[in-house]
Design an enzyme around this catalytic site. Structure first.
Site, short mmCIF file in Angstrom:
data_model
loop_
_atom_site.label_atom_id
_atom_site.label_comp_id
_atom_site.label_asym_id
_atom_site.label_seq_id
_atom_site.Cartn_x
_atom_site.Cartn_y
_atom_site.Cartn_z
N ASP A 1 0.81 -1.21 0.00
CA ASP A 1 0.00 0.00 0.00
C ASP A 1 0.85 1.26 0.00
O ASP A 1 0.38 2.33 0.37
CB ASP A 1 -0.94 -0.01 1.22
CG ASP A 1 -0.19 -0.07 2.52
OD1 ASP A 1 1.05 -0.21 2.49
OD2 ASP A 1 -0.83 0.04 3.58
N HIS B 1 24.13 1.63 -18.98
CA HIS B 1 23.11 1.99 -17.98
C HIS B 1 23.29 1.19 -16.69
O HIS B 1 22.34 0.66 -16.13
CB HIS B 1 21.71 1.83 -18.57
CG HIS B 1 21.39 2.87 -19.60
ND1 HIS B 1 20.35 2.77 -20.49
CD2 HIS B 1 21.99 4.05 -19.90
CE1 HIS B 1 20.34 3.84 -21.28
NE2 HIS B 1 21.33 4.62 -20.94
N ASP C 1 27.34 9.19 -14.05
CA ASP C 1 26.34 9.85 -14.90
C ASP C 1 25.16 10.14 -13.99
O ASP C 1 24.43 9.23 -13.59
CB ASP C 1 25.95 8.92 -16.06
CG ASP C 1 25.00 9.58 -17.06
OD1 ASP C 1 24.41 10.63 -16.72
OD2 ASP C 1 24.82 9.02 -18.16
N ASP D 1 21.87 16.48 -16.67
CA ASP D 1 22.37 15.17 -17.15
C ASP D 1 23.86 15.29 -17.41
O ASP D 1 24.28 15.59 -18.53
CB ASP D 1 21.60 14.79 -18.43
CG ASP D 1 21.98 13.42 -18.95
OD1 ASP D 1 22.70 12.69 -18.24
OD2 ASP D 1 21.55 13.08 -20.06
N HIS E 1 27.07 4.38 -28.74
CA HIS E 1 25.87 5.21 -28.59
C HIS E 1 26.02 6.48 -29.41
O HIS E 1 27.06 6.75 -30.00
CB HIS E 1 25.56 5.50 -27.11
CG HIS E 1 26.66 6.18 -26.35
ND1 HIS E 1 26.92 7.52 -26.46
CD2 HIS E 1 27.56 5.71 -25.44
CE1 HIS E 1 27.91 7.86 -25.64
NE2 HIS E 1 28.34 6.76 -25.02
N HIS F 1 21.27 14.04 -27.17
CA HIS F 1 19.80 13.94 -27.15
C HIS F 1 19.26 15.27 -26.65
O HIS F 1 19.99 16.07 -26.05
CB HIS F 1 19.32 12.76 -26.29
CG HIS F 1 19.84 12.76 -24.87
ND1 HIS F 1 19.31 13.54 -23.88
CD2 HIS F 1 20.86 12.07 -24.29
CE1 HIS F 1 19.96 13.32 -22.74
NE2 HIS F 1 20.93 12.44 -22.96
N HIS G 1 15.66 12.30 -21.65
CA HIS G 1 15.71 12.12 -23.11
C HIS G 1 14.46 12.84 -23.61
O HIS G 1 13.39 12.25 -23.71
CB HIS G 1 15.72 10.64 -23.49
CG HIS G 1 16.94 9.92 -23.00
ND1 HIS G 1 17.01 8.57 -22.83
CD2 HIS G 1 18.16 10.40 -22.64
CE1 HIS G 1 18.22 8.25 -22.38
NE2 HIS G 1 18.93 9.32 -22.26
N GLU H 1 27.83 14.06 -25.36
CA GLU H 1 28.31 13.02 -24.45
C GLU H 1 29.07 11.89 -25.14
O GLU H 1 28.65 10.73 -25.10
CB GLU H 1 27.16 12.45 -23.64
CG GLU H 1 25.91 12.05 -24.42
CD GLU H 1 24.83 11.49 -23.49
OE1 GLU H 1 25.12 10.55 -22.74
OE2 GLU H 1 23.70 12.00 -23.55
N TYR I 1 34.61 2.96 -24.59
CA TYR I 1 34.40 1.83 -23.67
C TYR I 1 35.24 0.69 -24.22
O TYR I 1 34.96 0.16 -25.30
CB TYR I 1 32.91 1.47 -23.62
CG TYR I 1 32.05 2.71 -23.41
CD1 TYR I 1 31.80 3.20 -22.14
CD2 TYR I 1 31.55 3.42 -24.51
CE1 TYR I 1 31.07 4.38 -21.95
CE2 TYR I 1 30.83 4.60 -24.34
CZ TYR I 1 30.58 5.06 -23.06
OH TYR I 1 29.87 6.23 -22.89
N ARG J 1 33.24 8.51 -20.28
CA ARG J 1 32.24 9.36 -20.96
C ARG J 1 32.32 10.74 -20.31
O ARG J 1 32.54 10.84 -19.09
CB ARG J 1 30.83 8.77 -20.83
CG ARG J 1 29.77 9.62 -21.52
CD ARG J 1 28.42 8.89 -21.75
NE ARG J 1 27.72 8.53 -20.54
CZ ARG J 1 27.63 7.31 -20.05
NH1 ARG J 1 28.20 6.29 -20.67
NH2 ARG J 1 26.95 7.06 -18.93
N GLU K 1 30.00 14.26 -20.35
CA GLU K 1 28.69 14.74 -20.83
C GLU K 1 28.37 16.12 -20.25
O GLU K 1 28.41 16.30 -19.04
CB GLU K 1 27.58 13.75 -20.40
CG GLU K 1 26.19 14.23 -20.75
CD GLU K 1 25.11 13.20 -20.43
OE1 GLU K 1 25.32 12.36 -19.53
OE2 GLU K 1 24.05 13.26 -21.09
#
Ligand code: GLY
Ligand code: MN
Ligand code: MN
Length: 446
Positions: free
Chosen positions: A47, A250, A267, A278, A357, A361, A368, A392, A396, A413, A415
């Site tokens: 609940d 991710h 990130d 971001d 990638h 974006h 996004h 970004e 890798y 990365r 960004e």
């Protein structure tokens, strides 16, 4: 000493929401109406519910933060073109879960022409939609489709008595998402604030980081800073990837211990007044880049800085991505991770082993953010002042036998969030350090 509280930007005024509704209605054909349901609470377990997050299109058009609301736009209606249905006032529920706006609050605080409480919805809604022959609604929303189906059934029944009939419905999202793509100055101010909070949080994580901490402890530092600064929390699940975890794009487990001589990729961005930051930064756990880390990091940083420099009206995200792919590929060749000629490695897409990638974006109420990336199937959309994007790039490096040992499992990365301006761009996230010397100076050797 307690951390400094950043000055908050002004909230968006009811008048701006009204202008958005009017601009949207001006695009509807004669006889059309539009409905946008807000979000409802979602059960987390038994609940208890997840923290409420308003549906972004509904929020964009109303600024209302309550669950179970519905916006109906009725162009030309004399008794009011904007109608909202909202939660019923209920003293018992309000003593458990908080005050509700009620119809009066929706009208007086949010400038909505006419509001009803949900207890009156069945009776009022069908009457409001009589005479509408085309309904715009979000086609991914089952509640909106049920409303349309019922309106169609009512119209068909009414038609037999000679009344105008609803003929069908169209997706409302493309119209609203085109509007959301160009941010107003007040929206840019909110995005800038989300970016500044996010940058502070990254600085805090860099200062705290040391060998032996767990990834989730850096997550805690970041999210503490977000909430301390008045953000509702993270705009998306915080990613803290130490060592090879950085190669999982991710990665949100954030459960591993941070090891010496590795990098950590973070990130993470704050959500302020529903607008997202971001930011990604990558830095050495022990505060000093080793030779291989320094070399690969500089390749990504150079590509990222060149891409940011290119941001201006008229440029496309495809142009920017192609520039990044070129720079990263040249860097990979220079470091011996790829062989041969840059153009050949782009043509055979072998660089995609290390960069899978895209570079950018849209950024806004959704991380996004919405809006088409193309004018038509063939034509990428040129940037315009008021758009906000990320830049970004990343590399890798898999832990595979043909890779020099020094680079195996490295994920980097970087960004930033960039607002397109009439003369070029503004980097909203410039407060988050990314030069090697700046990062090393901030992180006392640990
Ligand atoms: N944080 C998600 C992204 O960078 O796209
Ligand atoms: Mn991003
Ligand atoms: Mn990100």
């Amino acid at each position: 000493m307690l951390p400094e509280l950043l000055p908050r930007p002004a909230a968006i005024a009811p008048e701006e929401y009204r202008q958005r509704r009017e601009a949207l209605m001006a695009q509807l054909p004669k006889g059309a109406a539009l409905i946008v349901p807000g979000a409802s609470l979602v059960t987390r377990s038994h609940d208890s519910e997840y923290a409420f997050r308003q549906q972004s299109d509904f929020y964009y058009l109303t600024g209302i933060q309550e669950p179970d609301a519905l916006l109906v736009l009725l162009p030309g209606r004399e008794a009011g073109q904007s109608v909202v249905f909202c939660q019923d006032r209920d003293p018992t529920m309000e003593s458990w879960t908080g005050r509700r706006l009620g119809a009066h609050g929706v009208e007086s605080l949010h400038g909505i022409d006419q509001a009803f409480e949900n207890a009156d919805r069945d009776e009022q809604l069908s009457g409001l939609l009589v005479g509408c022959d085309l309904l715009y609604l979000p086609l991914d929303n089952s509640e909106a489709i049920s409303i349309a189906e019922e309106a169609l059934a009512n119209a068909q029944a009414g038609q037999r008595r000679g009344k105008p009939a609803l003929k069908g419905w169209l997706d409302s999202r493309p119209l609203i998402h085109e509007m959301r793509l160009i941010k107003s100055p007040t929206e840019i101010a909110l995005l800038r604030h989300a970016a500044v909070i996010s940058a502070q949080a990254h600085i805090r994580a860099m200062r705290t980081c040391r060998v032996g901490l767990s990834e989730y402890q850096l997550q805690a530092e970041l999210e503490h800073e977000f909430v301390w600064q008045g953000a509702s929390g993270p705009a998306y699940s915080t990613i803290v990837g130490g060592g090879a975890n950085a190669c999982v794009l991710h990665y949100i487990e954030n459960s591993a211990v941070l090891k010496p001589d590795t990098l950590v990729l973070i990130d993470a961005g704050a959500e302020f007044d529903l607008y997202a930051g971001d930011i990604t930064r990558t830095f050495p756990v022990n505060g000093r880049f080793n030779e291989a880390q320094r070399a690969l990091y500089q390749v990504v940083l150079d590509a990222q800085e060149r891409a940011i420099q290119a941001v201006a009206p008229g440029v496309t995200l495809v142009d920017i991505h192609q520039g990044v792919a070129w720079d990263l590929t040249a860097g990979l060749i220079a470091l011996g991770l790829l062989e041969g000629d840059v153009q050949a490695r782009i043509d055979d897409e072998s660089y995609r082993r290390f960069y899978l990638h895209s570079t950018s974006h849209w950024l806004g109420l959704d991380v996004h953010d919405v809006g088409s990336y193309r004018l038509d199937e063939e034509t990428p959309r040129p940037l315009m002042a008021g758009m906000v994007i990320t830049i970004e790039p990343g590399l890798y490096i898999p832990c595979e036998d043909d890779i020099p040992v020094a680079y195996r499992g490295m994920g980097i990365r970087i960004e930033d969030n960039i607002a397109v301006t009439s003369s070029g761009h503004e980097v909203l996230t410039s407060g988050a350090p990314k030069q090697i010397a700046e990062i090393e100076a901030l992180m006392v050797k640990k």
